[in-house]
Write a protein that holds these residues in place. Sequence first.
Motif, PDB file in Angstrom:
ATOM      1  N   ASP A  34     -59.670  62.357 -29.856  1.00 34.54           N
ATOM      2  CA  ASP A  34     -59.367  63.580 -30.603  1.00 34.54           C
ATOM      3  C   ASP A  34     -60.330  64.700 -30.223  1.00 34.54           C
ATOM      4  O   ASP A  34     -59.927  65.853 -30.086  1.00 34.54           O
ATOM      5  N   ALA A  35     -61.595  64.363 -30.029  1.00 32.91           N
ATOM      6  CA  ALA A  35     -62.591  65.366 -29.641  1.00 32.91           C
ATOM      7  C   ALA A  35     -62.263  65.989 -28.282  1.00 32.91           C
ATOM      8  O   ALA A  35     -62.616  67.137 -28.022  1.00 32.91           O
ATOM      9  N   CYS A  36     -61.562  65.225 -27.453  1.00 31.49           N
ATOM     10  CA  CYS A  36     -61.138  65.723 -26.131  1.00 31.49           C
ATOM     11  C   CYS A  36     -59.738  66.324 -26.181  1.00 31.49           C
ATOM     12  O   CYS A  36     -59.163  66.631 -25.142  1.00 31.49           O
ATOM     13  N   ASN A  37     -59.171  66.436 -27.377  1.00 30.54           N
ATOM     14  CA  ASN A  37     -57.800  66.931 -27.553  1.00 30.54           C
ATOM     15  C   ASN A  37     -56.787  66.111 -26.765  1.00 30.54           C
ATOM     16  O   ASN A  37     -55.810  66.652 -26.254  1.00 30.54           O
ATOM     17  N   ASP A  38     -57.028  64.825 -26.664  1.00 29.76           N
ATOM     18  CA  ASP A  38     -56.130  63.934 -25.947  1.00 29.76           C
ATOM     19  C   ASP A  38     -55.033  63.450 -26.893  1.00 29.76           C
ATOM     20  O   ASP A  38     -55.306  63.052 -28.024  1.00 29.76           O
ATOM     21  N   GLU A  39     -53.801  63.479 -26.429  1.00 27.84           N
ATOM     22  CA  GLU A  39     -52.670  63.091 -27.256  1.00 27.84           C
ATOM     23  C   GLU A  39     -52.695  61.618 -27.656  1.00 27.84           C
ATOM     24  O   GLU A  39     -52.057  61.221 -28.621  1.00 27.84           O
ATOM     25  N   GLY A  40     -53.453  60.817 -26.949  1.00 22.99           N
ATOM     26  CA  GLY A  40     -53.573  59.401 -27.286  1.00 22.99           C
ATOM     27  C   GLY A  40     -54.309  59.168 -28.595  1.00 22.99           C
ATOM     28  O   GLY A  40     -54.258  58.069 -29.150  1.00 22.99           O
ATOM     29  N   ALA A  41     -54.964  60.185 -29.117  1.00 25.89           N
ATOM     30  CA  ALA A  41     -55.711  60.044 -30.371  1.00 25.89           C
ATOM     31  C   ALA A  41     -54.804  59.618 -31.510  1.00 25.89           C
ATOM     32  O   ALA A  41     -55.193  58.810 -32.351  1.00 25.89           O
ATOM     33  N   PHE A  42     -53.584  60.154 -31.548  1.00 29.27           N
ATOM     34  CA  PHE A  42     -52.673  59.791 -32.637  1.00 29.27           C
ATOM     35  C   PHE A  42     -52.400  58.297 -32.645  1.00 29.27           C
ATOM     36  O   PHE A  42     -52.510  57.639 -33.685  1.00 29.27           O
ATOM     37  N   SER A  43     -52.041  57.733 -31.515  1.00 36.09           N
ATOM     38  CA  SER A  43     -51.684  56.309 -31.450  1.00 36.09           C
ATOM     39  C   SER A  43     -52.839  55.414 -31.885  1.00 36.09           C
ATOM     40  O   SER A  43     -52.634  54.440 -32.623  1.00 36.09           O
ATOM     41  N   VAL A  44     -54.036  55.749 -31.450  1.00 36.98           N
ATOM     42  CA  VAL A  44     -55.193  54.918 -31.795  1.00 36.98           C
ATOM     43  C   VAL A  44     -55.565  55.099 -33.267  1.00 36.98           C
ATOM     44  O   VAL A  44     -55.883  54.133 -33.957  1.00 36.98           O
ATOM     45  N   HIS A  46     -53.496  55.905 -35.617  1.00 36.01           N
ATOM     46  CA  HIS A  46     -52.419  55.201 -36.330  1.00 36.01           C
ATOM     47  C   HIS A  46     -52.709  53.701 -36.351  1.00 36.01           C
ATOM     48  O   HIS A  46     -52.536  53.037 -37.383  1.00 36.01           O
ATOM     49  N   ALA A  47     -53.156  53.157 -35.230  1.00 33.38           N
ATOM     50  CA  ALA A  47     -53.515  51.736 -35.163  1.00 33.38           C
ATOM     51  C   ALA A  47     -54.664  51.434 -36.124  1.00 33.38           C
ATOM     52  O   ALA A  47     -54.673  50.389 -36.793  1.00 33.38           O
ATOM     53  N   TYR A  48     -55.622  52.346 -36.213  1.00 36.29           N
ATOM     54  CA  TYR A  48     -56.740  52.191 -37.151  1.00 36.29           C
ATOM     55  C   TYR A  48     -56.231  52.107 -38.589  1.00 36.29           C
ATOM     56  O   TYR A  48     -56.593  51.209 -39.339  1.00 36.29           O
ATOM     57  N   LEU A  49     -55.374  53.031 -38.969  1.00 40.09           N
ATOM     58  CA  LEU A  49     -54.852  53.043 -40.339  1.00 40.09           C
ATOM     59  C   LEU A  49     -53.993  51.823 -40.641  1.00 40.09           C
ATOM     60  O   LEU A  49     -53.984  51.327 -41.767  1.00 40.09           O
ATOM     61  N   ARG A  50     -53.297  51.316 -39.634  1.00 47.24           N
ATOM     62  CA  ARG A  50     -52.473  50.112 -39.835  1.00 47.24           C
ATOM     63  C   ARG A  50     -53.338  48.896 -40.163  1.00 47.24           C
ATOM     64  O   ARG A  50     -52.873  47.954 -40.808  1.00 47.24           O
ATOM     65  N   GLN A  51     -54.591  48.907 -39.735  1.00 50.68           N
ATOM     66  CA  GLN A  51     -55.486  47.793 -40.024  1.00 50.68           C
ATOM     67  C   GLN A  51     -55.695  47.609 -41.526  1.00 50.68           C
ATOM     68  O   GLN A  51     -55.942  46.510 -41.996  1.00 50.68           O
ATOM     69  N   PHE A  52     -55.562  48.674 -42.277  1.00 51.21           N
ATOM     70  CA  PHE A  52     -55.758  48.600 -43.722  1.00 51.21           C
ATOM     71  C   PHE A  52     -54.558  47.981 -44.440  1.00 51.21           C
ATOM     72  O   PHE A  52     -54.650  47.624 -45.605  1.00 51.21           O
ATOM     73  N   GLU A  53     -53.445  47.848 -43.741  1.00 50.62           N
ATOM     74  CA  GLU A  53     -52.268  47.195 -44.313  1.00 50.62           C
ATOM     75  C   GLU A  53     -52.554  45.716 -44.563  1.00 50.62           C
ATOM     76  O   GLU A  53     -51.948  45.106 -45.431  1.00 50.62           O
ATOM     77  N   VAL A  72     -51.925  62.475 -39.971  1.00 51.55           N
ATOM     78  CA  VAL A  72     -50.715  63.238 -40.278  1.00 51.55           C
ATOM     79  C   VAL A  72     -50.656  64.491 -39.406  1.00 51.55           C
ATOM     80  O   VAL A  72     -49.609  64.818 -38.833  1.00 51.55           O
ATOM     81  N   ILE A  73     -51.771  65.173 -39.279  1.00 52.11           N
ATOM     82  CA  ILE A  73     -51.813  66.384 -38.450  1.00 52.11           C
ATOM     83  C   ILE A  73     -51.508  66.053 -36.996  1.00 52.11           C
ATOM     84  O   ILE A  73     -50.712  66.734 -36.348  1.00 52.11           O
ATOM     85  N   LEU A  74     -52.117  64.982 -36.486  1.00 53.06           N
ATOM     86  CA  LEU A  74     -51.856  64.579 -35.097  1.00 53.06           C
ATOM     87  C   LEU A  74     -50.409  64.155 -34.904  1.00 53.06           C
ATOM     88  O   LEU A  74     -49.820  64.407 -33.861  1.00 53.06           O
ATOM     89  N   ALA A  75     -49.831  63.515 -35.912  1.00 49.49           N
ATOM     90  CA  ALA A  75     -48.429  63.099 -35.830  1.00 49.49           C
ATOM     91  C   ALA A  75     -47.522  64.311 -35.678  1.00 49.49           C
ATOM     92  O   ALA A  75     -46.543  64.277 -34.929  1.00 49.49           O
ATOM     93  N   ILE A  76     -47.846  65.367 -36.370  1.00 48.68           N
ATOM     94  CA  ILE A  76     -47.045  66.579 -36.289  1.00 48.68           C
ATOM     95  C   ILE A  76     -47.226  67.261 -34.936  1.00 48.68           C
ATOM     96  O   ILE A  76     -46.269  67.756 -34.342  1.00 48.68           O
ATOM     97  N   LYS A  77     -48.433  67.229 -34.434  1.00 53.55           N
ATOM     98  CA  LYS A  77     -48.734  67.927 -33.184  1.00 53.55           C
ATOM     99  C   LYS A  77     -48.291  67.181 -31.929  1.00 53.55           C
ATOM    100  O   LYS A  77     -48.072  67.802 -30.892  1.00 53.55           O
ATOM    101  N   THR A  78     -48.170  65.876 -32.006  1.00 52.23           N
ATOM    102  CA  THR A  78     -47.869  65.097 -30.807  1.00 52.23           C
ATOM    103  C   THR A  78     -46.467  65.409 -30.270  1.00 52.23           C
ATOM    104  O   THR A  78     -45.560  65.706 -31.032  1.00 52.23           O
TER     105      THR A  78
END
Length: 124
Positions: A34-44, A46-53, A72-78
Amino acid sequence: MVTRARNIETEQATWNLTSDERKELFLTVALSLDACNDEGAFSVLHAYLRQFELDKNTANMAPIEPHARRCVILAIKTTKVINFEELLDLKAIKALESVSTVVLTHTCLETPRCFQVLEFVHLD
C-alpha cells in the motif's frame, strides 16, 4: 520482490506459521504494498482480514478497524474485479457497520467506482 509480496498468501501456505504470525505477515506485506501504491495491497489486506474469520473471539475488532476501513477503500480503487458481497460479509468489515456507509460515502468523492459500491450497499 513485489511479485513475491503480491503472492504471499500462496507462498506462505507451506510455512509453519501460527495464526498470529500469519496475520502479522499479511498485514506487514499489505502495508508495504500500500505504501508503494501497488494494487496487490488489496488482495493481501483482504487475506489479512479473512484470517479473523477463523477466530472464535471476535468481540474486540477495534484494533483492526483502520485496516478494515483501508481494505474497503482499496476495494473501491482497485481495477481488479472483486466480490463486494464477500468483502462486506467479513467480520472485520461488519464491525464497521455503524460507520461503513460514512466511509464509503467519503471514499466516493475520491473514486469513480464508488457508485457501484453505494448501489450495492443500498440494495442491502
